[in-house]
Design an enzyme around this catalytic site. Structure first.
Site, PDB file in Angstrom:
ATOM      1  N   ARG A 127      -8.489   0.230   4.993  1.00  0.00           N
ATOM      2  CA  ARG A 127      -7.611   1.211   4.352  1.00  0.00           C
ATOM      3  C   ARG A 127      -6.342   0.555   3.836  1.00  0.00           C
ATOM      4  O   ARG A 127      -5.742   1.037   2.878  1.00  0.00           O
ATOM      5  CB  ARG A 127      -7.182   2.288   5.362  1.00  0.00           C
ATOM      6  CG  ARG A 127      -8.331   3.053   5.917  1.00  0.00           C
ATOM      7  CD  ARG A 127      -7.802   4.154   6.739  1.00  0.00           C
ATOM      8  NE  ARG A 127      -7.086   5.067   5.850  1.00  0.00           N
ATOM      9  CZ  ARG A 127      -6.946   6.342   6.068  1.00  0.00           C
ATOM     10  NH1 ARG A 127      -7.448   6.879   7.156  1.00  0.00           N
ATOM     11  NH2 ARG A 127      -6.293   7.103   5.224  1.00  0.00           N
ATOM     12  N   ASP A 131       5.115   0.908  11.922  1.00  0.00           N
ATOM     13  CA  ASP A 131       3.880   0.283  11.429  1.00  0.00           C
ATOM     14  C   ASP A 131       3.708  -1.157  11.903  1.00  0.00           C
ATOM     15  O   ASP A 131       2.689  -1.788  11.596  1.00  0.00           O
ATOM     16  CB  ASP A 131       3.853   0.319   9.885  1.00  0.00           C
ATOM     17  CG  ASP A 131       3.687   1.736   9.352  1.00  0.00           C
ATOM     18  OD1 ASP A 131       3.310   2.626  10.135  1.00  0.00           O
ATOM     19  OD2 ASP A 131       3.956   1.942   8.148  1.00  0.00           O
ATOM     20  N   LYS A 143       0.846  -1.212   0.000  1.00  0.00           N
ATOM     21  CA  LYS A 143       0.000   0.000   0.000  1.00  0.00           C
ATOM     22  C   LYS A 143       0.878   1.257   0.000  1.00  0.00           C
ATOM     23  O   LYS A 143       0.651   2.182  -0.781  1.00  0.00           O
ATOM     24  CB  LYS A 143      -0.892   0.009   1.252  1.00  0.00           C
ATOM     25  CG  LYS A 143      -1.513   1.374   1.532  1.00  0.00           C
ATOM     26  CD  LYS A 143      -2.216   1.449   2.859  1.00  0.00           C
ATOM     27  CE  LYS A 143      -1.363   1.735   4.055  1.00  0.00           C
ATOM     28  NZ  LYS A 143      -1.164   3.147   4.430  1.00  0.00           N
ATOM     29  N   ASN A 144       1.889   1.278   0.867  1.00  0.00           N
ATOM     30  CA  ASN A 144       2.655   2.517   1.021  1.00  0.00           C
ATOM     31  C   ASN A 144       3.610   2.776  -0.140  1.00  0.00           C
ATOM     32  O   ASN A 144       4.067   3.904  -0.319  1.00  0.00           O
ATOM     33  CB  ASN A 144       3.418   2.517   2.357  1.00  0.00           C
ATOM     34  CG  ASN A 144       2.463   2.760   3.516  1.00  0.00           C
ATOM     35  OD1 ASN A 144       1.304   3.115   3.305  1.00  0.00           O
ATOM     36  ND2 ASN A 144       2.937   2.548   4.741  1.00  0.00           N
ATOM     37  N   CYS A 191      -4.168  13.753  13.162  1.00  0.00           N
ATOM     38  CA  CYS A 191      -4.334  12.324  12.884  1.00  0.00           C
ATOM     39  C   CYS A 191      -4.232  11.597  14.201  1.00  0.00           C
ATOM     40  O   CYS A 191      -3.512  12.025  15.101  1.00  0.00           O
ATOM     41  CB  CYS A 191      -3.233  11.904  11.926  1.00  0.00           C
ATOM     42  SG  CYS A 191      -3.009  10.152  11.746  1.00  0.00           S
ATOM     43  N   ARG A 209       1.534  14.794  12.964  1.00  0.00           N
ATOM     44  CA  ARG A 209       1.851  14.592  11.547  1.00  0.00           C
ATOM     45  C   ARG A 209       1.886  15.901  10.741  1.00  0.00           C
ATOM     46  O   ARG A 209       1.089  16.121   9.831  1.00  0.00           O
ATOM     47  CB  ARG A 209       0.900  13.571  10.934  1.00  0.00           C
ATOM     48  CG  ARG A 209       0.876  12.293  11.738  1.00  0.00           C
ATOM     49  CD  ARG A 209       0.277  11.148  11.024  1.00  0.00           C
ATOM     50  NE  ARG A 209       1.093  10.669   9.930  1.00  0.00           N
ATOM     51  CZ  ARG A 209       0.688   9.722   9.089  1.00  0.00           C
ATOM     52  NH1 ARG A 209      -0.502   9.197   9.222  1.00  0.00           N
ATOM     53  NH2 ARG A 209       1.476   9.306   8.130  1.00  0.00           N
TER      54      ARG A 209
END
Ligand code: EPU
Length: 433
Positions: A405, A313, A22-23, A116, A121
């Site tokens: 997500r 993460d 995803k990233n 967030c 952030r």
């Protein structure tokens, strides 16, 4: 809204295919704006974040087709330089449109991303970078209005912030610099595999980039970029999450096999599992691994750090594992020190975790018990799913949109491994924060 209902205690077995990252996909999709020629990107995971990015690209005027993991994008001249708040507010990563929009159009209007749940952030480093290339930045009505009427000009920029290098900030600067006049040198660049994947994609488009994956990246601006095909790297965080699932609930004899992974990107994640007594055995090519739970698991210590350090993460998922590991474990997040929302929810399941000043101290318990819990962000939701797989009884995980997500077909993949999970509408959800 949907919820996930998990009956805990089922041992996992068989194999799972890991999706594309995803990233890595998000900035690569945004980088398609750098040319008017067709771009084809394979292994883009079908998750809501990539869908948001595709919606934004379409709204800007690009034509986008998506079919079974492959996204084809064409961005003709005349695409819009204004992204709408309604689209951008859904995803902080939309900040990575800044670099390609500035490179292609020398101006853009992007809504400022707000706060967030995992931390403040800020975007100061992104703005500092684009200003160093000669752009002017104004903030008006919640928007960043950025303009470089005379084009962008390469320079040397140190991208280190208080908490280390920035991943999307490095991506943005790299994407802005590929079409700038002259040479840009990024010092204190992020070294994450996702940054390297973006650089490889840009190089396929005709960019001249050296040093991606090291602390110094040099970009020689070129006149124009062209279309290309690219396959996104495997998602190391999804792979890490399944490794933790296997360490917690894998079949003790056969374990769980993870396919389509990249050993080089997984080292720090799998090394920690091995230190804690679990077994991780890769095939010779490093593209698949079998993970088995320890007979006598040990606790561990994590201090998150930029790549090749332990990824922020993955800390929530490891916290779920440590919650059931005898003894004391410690998790310190230096990148997002407020990223501990999952700990209170794990506490509702019986975990013993104390959080103070960006550090969680986890005292392993013998068992967790199923409970209704609320997901607060993507990786926190993953931690709750992992805890639920191991807990006694039923867990209901609410606000499932967080997990959608970033995890492609998570419930289907877990079902295939033998977990007892099902999605259901959440009619009683009270979305109060
Ligand atoms: N930072 C600043 N100023 C900036 C930008 C960042 O101070 O202008 C700080 C951040 O607050 C943080 C540190 O720098 O303390 C590093 O943040 P970074 O910019 O690297 O984060 P990001 O690029 O916005 C990406 C991932 C995140 C991941 C972080 C850290 C994407 C789309 N997102 O975010 O992934 O946690 O890098 O590795 O690539 C996730 O997938 O769940 C996720 C949050």
């Amino acid at each position: 809204m949907e919820k996930l209902i998990v009956q805990g205690g089922k041992r996992l077995h068989g194999s799972v295919n890991i999706s594309g990252s995803k990233n890595a996909s998000l900035p690569i999709l945004a980088a398609a704006l750098l040319t008017d020629e067709p771009i084809r990107i394979s292994r883009v995971p079908d998750v809501s974040d990539t869908n948001y990015m595709i919606q934004i690209l379409s709204q800007l005027g690009a034509s986008v087709e998506r079919s079974s993991g492959t996204v084809r994008i064409e961005s003709p001249d005349g695409i819009s330089s204004m992204a709408s708040y309604e689209q951008v507010r859904k995803m902080r990563a939309s900040i990575c449109l800044l670099g390609p929009m500035m490179a292609r159009m020398h101006r853009c209007t992007l809504p400022l991303p707000g706060g967030c749940v995992i931390g403040d952030r800020p975007v100061d480093l992104h703005l500092r970078a684009i200003q160093s290339l000669g752009a002017r930045v104004r903030v008006k009505g919640g928007n960043m209005i950025i303009e470089a009427p005379n084009g962008l000009v390469g320079t040397t920029i140190d991208m280190r912030g208080e908490n280390g290098p920035t991943v999307l900030g490095t991506d943005n600067l790299m994407m802005a610099a590929v079409l700038a006049h002259g040479t840009t040198v990024i010092e204190s660049a992020a070294r994450e595999p996702e940054v390297v994947d973006l650089a490889n994609f840009l190089i396929r488009m005709g960019a001249r980039i050296e040093g991606a994956g090291s602390r110094t990246i040099t970009i020689h601006g070129v006149e124009r970029l062209h279309g290309c095909d690219h396959t996104v790297i495997p998602d190391r965080i999804e792979a890490g999450t399944f490794m933790v699932a296997a360490a917690m609930m894998g079949d003790k004899e056969k374990g769980v096999r993870l396919n389509r992974i990249c050993r080089e990107h997984m080292t720090v994640i799998s090394d920690l599992l091995v230190e804690c007594g679990h077994s991780v055995k890769y095939n010779d090519a490093g593209t698949s691994a079998v993970v088995k739970p320890a007979t006598e698991p040990k606790g561990g210590k994590i201090v998150t750090a930029p790549y090749s350090g332990y990824p922020t993460d993955m800390q929530a998922q490891m916290t779920a594992l440590f919650a059931l590991t005898p003894g004391l474990s410690v998790v310190k997040d230096t990148i997002f020190p407020q990223r501990f929302m999952h700990c209170a929810e794990l506490g509702r399941m019986g975990a013993n975790i104390k959080v103070d000043s960006g550090t969680a101290v986890i005292s392993g318990v013998e068992a967790l018990s199923g409970a209704p819990v609320r997901a607060s962000d993507l990786r926190a939701s993953a931690a709750l799913v992992l805890a639920a797989l191991a807990a006694e009884g039923e867990t209901e995980i609410r606000r499932l949109h967080h997990i959608d997500r970033g995890y492609e077909l998570l419930d289907d993949k877990l079902l295939m491994l033998g977990a007892d999970v099902r999605r259901a509408p959440d009619v009683n959800n009270c979305d109060c924060d």
